[in-house]
Design a protein around this motif. Structure first.
Motif, PDB file in Angstrom:
ATOM      1  N   LEU A   1       6.073  12.342  -3.089  1.00 42.24           N
ATOM      2  CA  LEU A   1       5.015  11.359  -2.899  1.00 42.24           C
ATOM      3  C   LEU A   1       4.176  11.274  -4.165  1.00 42.24           C
ATOM      4  O   LEU A   1       3.664  12.285  -4.655  1.00 42.24           O
ATOM      5  CB  LEU A   1       4.116  11.748  -1.722  1.00 42.24           C
ATOM      6  CG  LEU A   1       2.886  10.861  -1.513  1.00 42.24           C
ATOM      7  CD1 LEU A   1       3.288   9.460  -1.053  1.00 42.24           C
ATOM      8  CD2 LEU A   1       1.930  11.501  -0.514  1.00 42.24           C
ATOM      9  N   TYR A   2       4.046  10.066  -4.685  1.00 45.51           N
ATOM     10  CA  TYR A   2       3.234   9.780  -5.857  1.00 45.51           C
ATOM     11  C   TYR A   2       2.120   8.833  -5.440  1.00 45.51           C
ATOM     12  O   TYR A   2       2.296   8.030  -4.519  1.00 45.51           O
ATOM     13  CB  TYR A   2       4.074   9.128  -6.949  1.00 45.51           C
ATOM     14  CG  TYR A   2       5.218  10.003  -7.423  1.00 45.51           C
ATOM     15  CD1 TYR A   2       5.049  10.856  -8.495  1.00 45.51           C
ATOM     16  CD2 TYR A   2       6.457   9.975  -6.789  1.00 45.51           C
ATOM     17  CE1 TYR A   2       6.092  11.669  -8.935  1.00 45.51           C
ATOM     18  CE2 TYR A   2       7.501  10.780  -7.217  1.00 45.51           C
ATOM     19  CZ  TYR A   2       7.305  11.627  -8.293  1.00 45.51           C
ATOM     20  OH  TYR A   2       8.330  12.425  -8.718  1.00 45.51           O
ATOM     21  N   VAL A   3       0.987   8.896  -6.128  1.00 40.60           N
ATOM     22  CA  VAL A   3      -0.124   7.995  -5.853  1.00 40.60           C
ATOM     23  C   VAL A   3      -0.559   7.365  -7.173  1.00 40.60           C
ATOM     24  O   VAL A   3      -0.859   8.082  -8.144  1.00 40.60           O
ATOM     25  CB  VAL A   3      -1.317   8.741  -5.200  1.00 40.60           C
ATOM     26  CG1 VAL A   3      -2.495   7.798  -4.991  1.00 40.60           C
ATOM     27  CG2 VAL A   3      -0.892   9.364  -3.871  1.00 40.60           C
ATOM     28  N   ILE A   4      -0.562   6.032  -7.202  1.00 41.40           N
ATOM     29  CA  ILE A   4      -0.992   5.321  -8.404  1.00 41.40           C
ATOM     30  C   ILE A   4      -2.456   5.675  -8.677  1.00 41.40           C
ATOM     31  O   ILE A   4      -3.294   5.622  -7.789  1.00 41.40           O
ATOM     32  CB  ILE A   4      -0.819   3.792  -8.243  1.00 41.40           C
ATOM     33  CG1 ILE A   4       0.659   3.425  -8.096  1.00 41.40           C
ATOM     34  CG2 ILE A   4      -1.450   3.031  -9.410  1.00 41.40           C
ATOM     35  CD1 ILE A   4       1.520   3.721  -9.309  1.00 41.40           C
TER      36      ILE A   4
ATOM     37  N   THR B   1       0.844  -1.197   0.000  1.00 44.96           N
ATOM     38  CA  THR B   1       0.000   0.000   0.000  1.00 44.96           C
ATOM     39  C   THR B   1       0.879   1.247   0.000  1.00 44.96           C
ATOM     40  O   THR B   1       0.416   2.328  -0.343  1.00 44.96           O
ATOM     41  CB  THR B   1      -0.944   0.032   1.226  1.00 44.96           C
ATOM     42  OG1 THR B   1      -0.160  -0.008   2.425  1.00 44.96           O
ATOM     43  CG2 THR B   1      -1.918  -1.136   1.194  1.00 44.96           C
ATOM     44  N   VAL B   2       2.147   1.070   0.409  1.00 46.42           N
ATOM     45  CA  VAL B   2       3.152   2.137   0.377  1.00 46.42           C
ATOM     46  C   VAL B   2       4.454   1.521  -0.124  1.00 46.42           C
ATOM     47  O   VAL B   2       4.833   0.429   0.311  1.00 46.42           O
ATOM     48  CB  VAL B   2       3.384   2.752   1.786  1.00 46.42           C
ATOM     49  CG1 VAL B   2       4.518   3.777   1.748  1.00 46.42           C
ATOM     50  CG2 VAL B   2       2.114   3.374   2.341  1.00 46.42           C
ATOM     51  N   VAL B   3       5.125   2.221  -1.033  1.00 47.49           N
ATOM     52  CA  VAL B   3       6.436   1.792  -1.523  1.00 47.49           C
ATOM     53  C   VAL B   3       7.403   2.937  -1.261  1.00 47.49           C
ATOM     54  O   VAL B   3       7.106   4.088  -1.577  1.00 47.49           O
ATOM     55  CB  VAL B   3       6.404   1.468  -3.032  1.00 47.49           C
ATOM     56  CG1 VAL B   3       7.800   1.140  -3.550  1.00 47.49           C
ATOM     57  CG2 VAL B   3       5.439   0.326  -3.324  1.00 47.49           C
TER      58      VAL B   3
ATOM     59  N   LYS C   1      -2.000  -1.343  -6.916  1.00 47.84           N
ATOM     60  CA  LYS C   1      -3.403  -0.940  -6.993  1.00 47.84           C
ATOM     61  C   LYS C   1      -3.516   0.588  -6.968  1.00 47.84           C
ATOM     62  O   LYS C   1      -2.679   1.264  -6.375  1.00 47.84           O
ATOM     63  CB  LYS C   1      -4.183  -1.534  -5.819  1.00 47.84           C
ATOM     64  CG  LYS C   1      -4.252  -3.051  -5.811  1.00 47.84           C
ATOM     65  CD  LYS C   1      -4.944  -3.590  -4.587  1.00 47.84           C
ATOM     66  CE  LYS C   1      -4.098  -3.962  -3.415  1.00 47.84           C
ATOM     67  NZ  LYS C   1      -2.811  -4.498  -3.538  1.00 47.84           N
ATOM     68  N   PRO C   2      -4.593   1.127  -7.582  1.00 50.22           N
ATOM     69  CA  PRO C   2      -4.828   2.566  -7.468  1.00 50.22           C
ATOM     70  C   PRO C   2      -4.886   2.972  -5.991  1.00 50.22           C
ATOM     71  O   PRO C   2      -5.450   2.260  -5.166  1.00 50.22           O
ATOM     72  CB  PRO C   2      -6.193   2.756  -8.143  1.00 50.22           C
ATOM     73  CG  PRO C   2      -6.283   1.609  -9.117  1.00 50.22           C
ATOM     74  CD  PRO C   2      -5.587   0.465  -8.419  1.00 50.22           C
TER      75      PRO C   2
ATOM     76  N   ASN D   1       0.314   9.314 -12.094  1.00 53.06           N
ATOM     77  CA  ASN D   1       0.730   8.783 -13.379  1.00 53.06           C
ATOM     78  C   ASN D   1      -0.194   9.199 -14.525  1.00 53.06           C
ATOM     79  O   ASN D   1       0.054   8.863 -15.665  1.00 53.06           O
ATOM     80  CB  ASN D   1       0.825   7.254 -13.317  1.00 53.06           C
ATOM     81  CG  ASN D   1      -0.468   6.600 -12.879  1.00 53.06           C
ATOM     82  OD1 ASN D   1      -0.940   6.839 -11.777  1.00 53.06           O
ATOM     83  ND2 ASN D   1      -1.031   5.769 -13.740  1.00 53.06           N
ATOM     84  N   LEU D   2      -1.259   9.936 -14.243  1.00 50.19           N
ATOM     85  CA  LEU D   2      -2.177  10.377 -15.287  1.00 50.19           C
ATOM     86  C   LEU D   2      -1.753  11.740 -15.818  1.00 50.19           C
ATOM     87  O   LEU D   2      -1.279  12.587 -15.073  1.00 50.19           O
ATOM     88  CB  LEU D   2      -3.598  10.467 -14.735  1.00 50.19           C
ATOM     89  CG  LEU D   2      -4.196   9.176 -14.174  1.00 50.19           C
ATOM     90  CD1 LEU D   2      -5.584   9.438 -13.611  1.00 50.19           C
ATOM     91  CD2 LEU D   2      -4.241   8.082 -15.228  1.00 50.19           C
TER      92      LEU D   2
END
Length: 187
Positions: A169-172, A118-120, A141-142, A176-177
């Motif tokens: 900090l990035y969030v799938i 859930t976190v990388v 996962k998003p 990425n959009l």
């Protein structure tokens, strides 16, 4: 033994030592420990909590894994290619009594499944970060948060950034959009 045989043995040992030191650089990034202050900032920025599973790619001595478990009560997995660092971080985890919530996996993180994360967290290299983008999109996962120290993901927009400390900090599903896709998705 002759003097030339001693010289060959010394050269071979030096060569093996140099390979041991630099081989992790070849597959991702060399070992450069992240300070305790920055580890805390990375985990705070990702808002790590008790329900999270933190994956640290290139976990080195295990400090992010150990902190995620001890201070944030998350579960954590470190992926490390260097067997000596795997051994040492596993030893610290065992001695800390957190082996039920933390583990270190020996191997190349490009070849490991990280889909439960859930976190990388990562502090690798620009090249490694760019190579990981497709893996992240395939496996994560998003909503999965990715915290990168120093290196950005080209073409992705951080949700949060501390430019001074170089933590991003990035969030799938968001970062990425493209701007056009974000506009369509959220309106």
């Amino acid at each position: 033994m002759t003097f030339s045989l001693y010289i060959l043995i010394v050269i071979a040992l030096i060569g093996l030592f140099l390979i041991w030191i630099f081989w992790s650089s070849i597959i991702g990034a060399g070992f450069q420990p992240t300070s305790k202050k920055l580890v805390k900032q990375m985990l705070d920025m990702a808002e790590v909590g008790t329900e999270d599973i933190v994956y640290d790619l290139g976990s080195g001595d295990g400090r992010i894994v150990i902190n995620a478990v001890k201070k944030y009560n998350a579960r954590a997995v470190g992926l490390e290619a260097d067997p000596s660092r795997v051994f040492l971080s596993r030893l610290v985890i065992t001695l800390s009594g957190i082996g039920n919530r933390a583990k270190i996996v020996w191997g190349n993180f490009f070849n490991q499944n990280i889909s439960e994360a859930t976190v990388v967290t990562l502090f690798l290299s620009d090249t490694a970060n760019q190579k990981l983008k497709s893996k992240f999109l395939e496996e994560l996962k998003p909503g999965t948060r990715i915290v990168s120290y120093v290196w950005k993901f080209k073409g992705w927009k951080p949700v949060k950034a501390d430019e001074t400390e170089e933590i991003y900090l990035y969030v799938i599903g968001q970062s990425n959009l493209s701007l056009k896709e974000r506009d369509i998705r959220y309106y």
